[in-house]
Design a protein around this motif. Structure first.
Motif, PDB file in Angstrom:
ATOM      1  N   ALA A 292       0.827  -1.206   0.000  1.00 56.57           N
ATOM      2  CA  ALA A 292       0.000   0.000   0.000  1.00 56.57           C
ATOM      3  C   ALA A 292       0.863   1.258   0.000  1.00 56.57           C
ATOM      4  CB  ALA A 292      -0.933  -0.002   1.210  1.00 56.57           C
ATOM      5  N   ILE A 293       1.973   1.227   0.731  1.00 58.34           N
ATOM      6  CA  ILE A 293       2.888   2.370   0.746  1.00 58.34           C
ATOM      7  C   ILE A 293       3.465   2.593  -0.647  1.00 58.34           C
ATOM      8  CG2 ILE A 293       5.112   3.191   1.628  1.00 58.34           C
ATOM      9  CD1 ILE A 293       4.469   1.708   4.239  1.00 58.34           C
ATOM     10  N   ALA A 294       3.892   1.520  -1.282  1.00 59.72           N
ATOM     11  CA  ALA A 294       4.448   1.625  -2.636  1.00 59.72           C
ATOM     12  C   ALA A 294       3.421   2.160  -3.616  1.00 59.72           C
ATOM     13  CB  ALA A 294       4.969   0.267  -3.089  1.00 59.72           C
ATOM     14  N   VAL A 295       2.186   1.699  -3.498  1.00 63.91           N
ATOM     15  CA  VAL A 295       1.130   2.169  -4.400  1.00 63.91           C
ATOM     16  C   VAL A 295       0.854   3.648  -4.176  1.00 63.91           C
ATOM     17  CG1 VAL A 295      -1.339   1.971  -4.919  1.00 63.91           C
ATOM     18  CG2 VAL A 295       0.070  -0.088  -4.730  1.00 63.91           C
ATOM     19  N   MET A 296       0.777   4.076  -2.913  1.00 66.54           N
ATOM     20  CA  MET A 296       0.504   5.496  -2.631  1.00 66.54           C
ATOM     21  C   MET A 296       1.605   6.388  -3.191  1.00 66.54           C
ATOM     22  SD  MET A 296      -1.181   5.860   1.141  1.00 66.54           S
ATOM     23  CE  MET A 296      -0.193   4.694   2.059  1.00 66.54           C
ATOM     24  N   PHE A 297       2.859   6.053  -2.897  1.00 63.95           N
ATOM     25  CA  PHE A 297       3.963   6.863  -3.404  1.00 63.95           C
ATOM     26  C   PHE A 297       4.053   6.779  -4.924  1.00 63.95           C
ATOM     27  CE2 PHE A 297       5.680   6.933   0.957  1.00 63.95           C
ATOM     28  CZ  PHE A 297       5.974   8.292   1.039  1.00 63.95           C
ATOM     29  N   GLY A 298       3.754   5.622  -5.492  1.00 60.13           N
ATOM     30  CA  GLY A 298       3.793   5.468  -6.948  1.00 60.13           C
ATOM     31  C   GLY A 298       2.756   6.309  -7.651  1.00 60.13           C
ATOM     32  N   VAL A 299       1.530   6.289  -7.126  1.00 58.36           N
ATOM     33  CA  VAL A 299       0.451   7.069  -7.750  1.00 58.36           C
ATOM     34  C   VAL A 299       0.745   8.561  -7.660  1.00 58.36           C
ATOM     35  CG1 VAL A 299      -1.981   7.716  -7.506  1.00 58.36           C
ATOM     36  CG2 VAL A 299      -1.326   5.310  -7.472  1.00 58.36           C
ATOM     37  N   VAL A 300       1.123   9.028  -6.478  1.00 58.38           N
ATOM     38  CA  VAL A 300       1.412  10.454  -6.311  1.00 58.38           C
ATOM     39  C   VAL A 300       2.640  10.843  -7.127  1.00 58.38           C
ATOM     40  CG1 VAL A 300       2.097  12.227  -4.649  1.00 58.38           C
ATOM     41  CG2 VAL A 300       0.282  10.641  -4.086  1.00 58.38           C
ATOM     42  N   GLY A 301       3.664   9.999  -7.125  1.00 55.93           N
ATOM     43  CA  GLY A 301       4.869  10.289  -7.897  1.00 55.93           C
ATOM     44  C   GLY A 301       4.601  10.373  -9.394  1.00 55.93           C
ATOM     45  N   MET A 302       3.817   9.442  -9.907  1.00 53.26           N
ATOM     46  CA  MET A 302       3.486   9.473 -11.345  1.00 53.26           C
ATOM     47  C   MET A 302       2.645  10.700 -11.690  1.00 53.26           C
ATOM     48  SD  MET A 302       4.987   7.154 -13.006  1.00 53.26           S
ATOM     49  CE  MET A 302       4.075   7.236 -14.521  1.00 53.26           C
ATOM     50  N   PHE A 303       1.687  11.028 -10.831  1.00 50.04           N
ATOM     51  CA  PHE A 303       0.848  12.199 -11.072  1.00 50.04           C
ATOM     52  C   PHE A 303       1.700  13.470 -11.093  1.00 50.04           C
ATOM     53  CE2 PHE A 303      -1.646  15.720  -9.253  1.00 50.04           C
ATOM     54  CZ  PHE A 303      -2.553  15.882 -10.287  1.00 50.04           C
ATOM     55  N   MET A 304       2.619  13.587 -10.130  1.00 42.96           N
ATOM     56  CA  MET A 304       3.459  14.780 -10.078  1.00 42.96           C
ATOM     57  C   MET A 304       4.433  14.817 -11.256  1.00 42.96           C
ATOM     58  SD  MET A 304       2.183  16.460  -7.661  1.00 42.96           S
ATOM     59  CE  MET A 304       3.335  17.798  -7.501  1.00 42.96           C
ATOM     60  N   ALA A 305       4.913  13.664 -11.701  1.00 40.21           N
ATOM     61  CA  ALA A 305       5.795  13.623 -12.867  1.00 40.21           C
ATOM     62  C   ALA A 305       5.060  14.080 -14.121  1.00 40.21           C
ATOM     63  CB  ALA A 305       6.350  12.216 -13.055  1.00 40.21           C
ATOM     64  N   VAL A 306       3.809  13.654 -14.267  1.00 44.18           N
ATOM     65  CA  VAL A 306       3.008  14.093 -15.417  1.00 44.18           C
ATOM     66  C   VAL A 306       2.777  15.602 -15.353  1.00 44.18           C
ATOM     67  CG1 VAL A 306       0.700  13.936 -16.454  1.00 44.18           C
ATOM     68  CG2 VAL A 306       1.929  11.857 -15.816  1.00 44.18           C
ATOM     69  N   ARG A 307       2.486  16.122 -14.156  1.00 42.39           N
ATOM     70  CA  ARG A 307       2.325  17.578 -13.998  1.00 42.39           C
ATOM     71  C   ARG A 307       3.600  18.320 -14.355  1.00 42.39           C
ATOM     72  NH1 ARG A 307      -0.435  19.909  -8.614  1.00 42.39           N
ATOM     73  NH2 ARG A 307       1.058  21.501  -9.128  1.00 42.39           N
ATOM     74  N   LEU A 308       4.754  17.779 -13.957  1.00 44.54           N
ATOM     75  CA  LEU A 308       6.031  18.421 -14.242  1.00 44.54           C
ATOM     76  C   LEU A 308       6.310  18.438 -15.743  1.00 44.54           C
ATOM     77  CD1 LEU A 308       8.445  19.702 -12.767  1.00 44.54           C
ATOM     78  CD2 LEU A 308       9.512  17.460 -12.780  1.00 44.54           C
ATOM     79  N   VAL A 309       6.071  17.320 -16.413  1.00 46.40           N
ATOM     80  CA  VAL A 309       6.261  17.262 -17.863  1.00 46.40           C
ATOM     81  C   VAL A 309       5.300  18.218 -18.561  1.00 46.40           C
ATOM     82  CG1 VAL A 309       5.993  15.767 -19.887  1.00 46.40           C
ATOM     83  CG2 VAL A 309       7.216  14.943 -17.875  1.00 46.40           C
ATOM     84  N   ALA A 310       4.053  18.276 -18.104  1.00 44.99           N
ATOM     85  CA  ALA A 310       3.083  19.202 -18.697  1.00 44.99           C
ATOM     86  C   ALA A 310       3.528  20.646 -18.486  1.00 44.99           C
ATOM     87  CB  ALA A 310       1.704  18.975 -18.085  1.00 44.99           C
ATOM     88  N   GLY A 311       4.117  20.942 -17.344  1.00 40.80           N
ATOM     89  CA  GLY A 311       4.617  22.288 -17.090  1.00 40.80           C
ATOM     90  C   GLY A 311       5.759  22.660 -18.017  1.00 40.80           C
ATOM     91  N   PHE A 312       6.646  21.704 -18.299  1.00 44.03           N
ATOM     92  CA  PHE A 312       7.735  21.975 -19.226  1.00 44.03           C
ATOM     93  C   PHE A 312       7.194  22.233 -20.633  1.00 44.03           C
ATOM     94  CE2 PHE A 312      10.761  20.282 -16.121  1.00 44.03           C
ATOM     95  CZ  PHE A 312      11.831  21.140 -16.319  1.00 44.03           C
ATOM     96  N   ARG A 313       6.129  21.531 -20.989  1.00 44.78           N
ATOM     97  CA  ARG A 313       5.579  21.697 -22.342  1.00 44.78           C
ATOM     98  C   ARG A 313       4.695  22.935 -22.465  1.00 44.78           C
ATOM     99  NH1 ARG A 313       6.014  17.532 -25.895  1.00 44.78           N
ATOM    100  NH2 ARG A 313       4.136  18.237 -26.920  1.00 44.78           N
TER     101      ARG A 313
END
Length: 92
Positions: free
Chosen positions: A59-80
């Motif tokens: 559950a810890i891995a899933v929580m950090f994975g979901v939030v990490g992926m969401f923030m990575a997508v936001r970061l890439v969208a910000g660069f674009r």
């Protein structure tokens, strides 16, 4: 006495958001610094939740994975879309 009439802000300009809204928004922040702050604070909040409820490792891995992926997508969208790369080179 004369005064200048007030005009409504242009709809093309994005409204100024607070830092709290940067933490919760689906869209990237206005600047790279605020986006990185949102990333660190969001991960710290998940860490606090993990410390309080102490779930299983999966559950810890899933929580950090979901939030990490969401923030990575936001970061890439910000660069674009927001031009974060200009901030890294000193451009405005």
């Amino acid at each position: 006495m004369t005064s200048t009439p007030r005009t409504a802000p242009s709809p093309a300009q994005s409204p100024e958001r607070s830092v709290l809204m940067d933490l919760m928004a689906l869209t990237p922040s206005a600047t790279l610094g605020r986006e990185l702050l949102a990333l660190v604070v969001d991960l710290a909040l998940i860490g606090a939740v993990v410390l309080v409820i102490q779930p299983e490792m999966l559950a810890i891995a899933v929580m950090f994975g979901v939030v990490g992926m969401f923030m990575a997508v936001r970061l890439v969208a910000g660069f674009r879309t927001r031009g974060y790369s200009r901030e890294l080179t000193g451009g405005r």
